[in-house]
Design an enzyme around this catalytic site. Structure first.
Site, PDB file in Angstrom:
ATOM      1  N   ASP A 147      32.398  41.441  49.809  1.00  8.93           N
ATOM      2  CA  ASP A 147      32.905  40.563  49.118  1.00  8.93           C
ATOM      3  C   ASP A 147      33.325  40.977  47.909  1.00  8.93           C
ATOM      4  O   ASP A 147      33.411  42.144  47.546  1.00  8.93           O
ATOM      5  CB  ASP A 147      31.502  39.528  48.754  1.00  8.93           C
ATOM      6  CG  ASP A 147      31.871  38.265  48.533  1.00  8.93           C
ATOM      7  OD1 ASP A 147      33.246  37.883  48.338  1.00  8.93           O
ATOM      8  OD2 ASP A 147      30.976  37.290  48.570  1.00  8.93           O
ATOM      9  N   GLU A 180      38.044  39.279  50.032  1.00  4.17           N
ATOM     10  CA  GLU A 180      38.451  39.219  48.527  1.00  4.17           C
ATOM     11  C   GLU A 180      39.364  38.054  48.416  1.00  4.17           C
ATOM     12  O   GLU A 180      40.154  37.853  47.373  1.00  4.17           O
ATOM     13  CB  GLU A 180      38.946  40.433  48.171  1.00  4.17           C
ATOM     14  CG  GLU A 180      40.197  41.078  48.913  1.00  4.17           C
ATOM     15  CD  GLU A 180      41.614  40.691  48.473  1.00  4.17           C
ATOM     16  OE1 GLU A 180      41.964  39.579  49.172  1.00  4.17           O
ATOM     17  OE2 GLU A 180      41.944  41.116  47.443  1.00  4.17           O
ATOM     18  N   TRP A 181      39.308  37.093  49.225  1.00  4.42           N
ATOM     19  CA  TRP A 181      39.898  35.816  49.195  1.00  4.42           C
ATOM     20  C   TRP A 181      41.381  35.781  49.144  1.00  4.42           C
ATOM     21  O   TRP A 181      41.953  34.653  48.721  1.00  4.42           O
ATOM     22  CB  TRP A 181      39.330  35.141  47.814  1.00  4.42           C
ATOM     23  CG  TRP A 181      37.944  35.377  47.613  1.00  4.42           C
ATOM     24  CD1 TRP A 181      36.925  35.284  48.868  1.00  4.42           C
ATOM     25  CD2 TRP A 181      37.140  35.755  46.551  1.00  4.42           C
ATOM     26  NE1 TRP A 181      35.719  35.600  48.234  1.00  4.42           N
ATOM     27  CE2 TRP A 181      35.867  35.886  46.913  1.00  4.42           C
ATOM     28  CE3 TRP A 181      37.594  36.197  45.484  1.00  4.42           C
ATOM     29  CZ2 TRP A 181      34.766  36.543  45.974  1.00  4.42           C
ATOM     30  CZ3 TRP A 181      36.497  36.694  44.322  1.00  4.42           C
ATOM     31  CH2 TRP A 181      35.222  36.617  44.594  1.00  4.42           C
ATOM     32  N   GLY A 182      41.920  36.776  49.344  1.00  6.91           N
ATOM     33  CA  GLY A 182      43.501  36.713  49.713  1.00  6.91           C
ATOM     34  C   GLY A 182      44.163  37.158  48.280  1.00  6.91           C
ATOM     35  O   GLY A 182      45.366  37.034  48.119  1.00  6.91           O
ATOM     36  N   ASP A 202      36.519  29.891  49.305  1.00  5.09           N
ATOM     37  CA  ASP A 202      35.678  29.512  50.235  1.00  5.09           C
ATOM     38  C   ASP A 202      35.956  28.136  50.676  1.00  5.09           C
ATOM     39  O   ASP A 202      36.407  27.084  50.029  1.00  5.09           O
ATOM     40  CB  ASP A 202      34.490  29.516  49.600  1.00  5.09           C
ATOM     41  CG  ASP A 202      33.619  30.592  49.237  1.00  5.09           C
ATOM     42  OD1 ASP A 202      34.287  31.640  49.470  1.00  5.09           O
ATOM     43  OD2 ASP A 202      32.708  30.881  48.547  1.00  5.09           O
TER      44      ASP A 202
END
Ligand code: GLA
Length: 403
Positions: A147, A180-182, A202
């Site tokens: 994460d 890393e959420w883009g 998320d």
């Protein structure tokens, strides 16, 4: 002599550039993860029960393999810096848990974070990357979701290369799930570092809404879908776009929305990581998660991510080329009213420039199968005309007939 130098160079570059373990995710990974349903409430008994349920529900038989523990399994680091699981919740230790999961023919995944703390405030791996990788290898871990909270001053590519190098050095093959959420365009550097990368923040458990937390937002199924635009060219065998884990079975989606969510994740060649309580699923939920025909679209060996072909009156037509000249076709009704769709196969010739695959019902005949009704539905000689209910999908497989 020259040969020796060459070998040495190969060894050094392997170490520096941290090549990932190949052939671990030639099709999108399938499994289960604790976060969407249980958040920080994880312990070894629950994880074992989830492994049991994956087998008894028939999910293992249709391809689900990974049992992934998300955030909050951690205890603290000892005086030598080694991480230990929470002693109360995981009192038998991670090695015993991995042995149990492996004895069921499944694989165990774990979670850490590139920063100094995880998103749930547990110890992160920053500064301990090689040590943690070694620990995971001794436990028998097969999958790492890594994460991106508390990473001030770090850059995605470098941080993920460090943990990938640690895992490589530890020697046990591990699927690397970049989370890393883009933020730092992981699709640009992710394919050589990991096996999948989150493309967004998320998921939120709703079909079509945004949950605004102030400093960050989480996204409904349709919002996540829209954020995949332009990314399909980065996906392929061994390296996948990850639009986050499934919310099917978590009580907020209608049966039609469940079907649409699952079908669209299949279309996107997304990892299929269930996020519900596998121990007490209704039959309806189990049938969605174990629909073999839809899973076959997701797991197709060509590994080509599908694309939005047309949008008309809130109905999106999605296409995904499959092996042997087959195609998956989805008519996704995003509106709150039923919609009549008409599609004349004969007059729509589709050329996918990315995969160089053609859907041409003028030169070939395709049989049509409805993947949710599990019924054959004629062929492409006749135009399609039918109604798709609100927030639902018509999902078809066109099977190319040999001449
Ligand atoms: C982040 C991730 C989620 C989940 C939580 C755990 O928000 O994106 O998928 O792992 O952290 O704290």
């Amino acid at each position: 002599m020259k040969k020796h130098w060459f070998l040495l160079l190969v060894l050094i570059s392997n170490e520096l550039f941290a090549q990932k373990f190949e052939n671990l995710a030639l099709t999108p990974p399938m499994g289960w993860n604790s976060w969407n349903k249980f958040a920080c409430n994880v312990d070894e008994n629950m994880i074992k029960q989830m492994a049991d349920a994956m087998v008894s529900s028939g999910m293992k038989d249709v391809g689900y393999t990974y049992i992934n523990i998300d955030d909050c399994w951690h205890g603290s680091r000892d005086s030598l810096g080694f991480i230990h699981p929470d002693a109360k919740r995981f009192s038998s230790g991670m090695k015993a848990l991995a042995d149990y999961v492996h004895s069921k023919g499944l694989k165990l995944g774990i979670y850490s974070d590139a920063g100094w703390q995880t998103c749930g405030g547990r110890p992160g791996s920053r500064g301990y990357e090689f040590q943690d990788a070694l620990t995971y290898a001794t436990w028998g871990i097969d999958y790492l979701k890594y994460d991106w909270c508390n990473t001030d001053g770090l850059k995605g590519e470098g941080a993920y290369k460090t943990i990938a190098a640690g895992l490589r050095k530890a020697g046990r093959p591990v699927v690397v799930s970049i989370c890393e959420w883009g933020t730092d365009k992981p699709w640009d550097w992710g394919p050589s570092v990991g096996h999948l990368w989150r493309t967004t923040g998320d998921i939120y458990n709703c079909f079509d809404c945004i949950n605004d937390h102030g400093t960050w937002k989480s996204w409904g199924v349709m919002q996540i879908l829209d954020k995949q635009e332009g990314l399909r060219k980065y996906a392929g065998p061994g390296h996948w776009n990850d639009p986050d884990m499934l919310e099917i079975g978590n009580g907020k989606l209608t049966p039609g929305e469940d079907r649409a969510h699952f079908s669209m994740w299949a279309m996107l060649a997304a990892p299929l990581i269930a996020g519900n309580d596998l121990r007490n699923m209704t039959n309806a939920i189990k049938e969605v998660l174990t629909n073999k025909d839809v899973i076959a679209v997701n797991q197709d060996s060509l590994g080509v991510q599908g694309f939005r072909y047309a949008v008309k009156d809130s109905v999106e037509t999605w296409l995904k080329p499959l092996k042997n000249g087959d195609w998956a076709v989805g008519f996704l009704n995003r509106s709150l009213a039923p919609k009549t769709i008409e599609f004349n196969w004969q007059s729509e010739v589709v050329n996918d420039t990315l995969s160089r695959k053609e859907l041409n019902a003028k030169t070939a005949t395709y049989t049509v199968r409805d993947l949710w009704l599990k019924k054959d539905a004629g062929n492409t000689k006749k135009p399609l005309k039918t109604t798709v209910p609100a927030h639902d999908i018509l999902m078809l497989r066109l099977r190319k007939q040999s001449l």
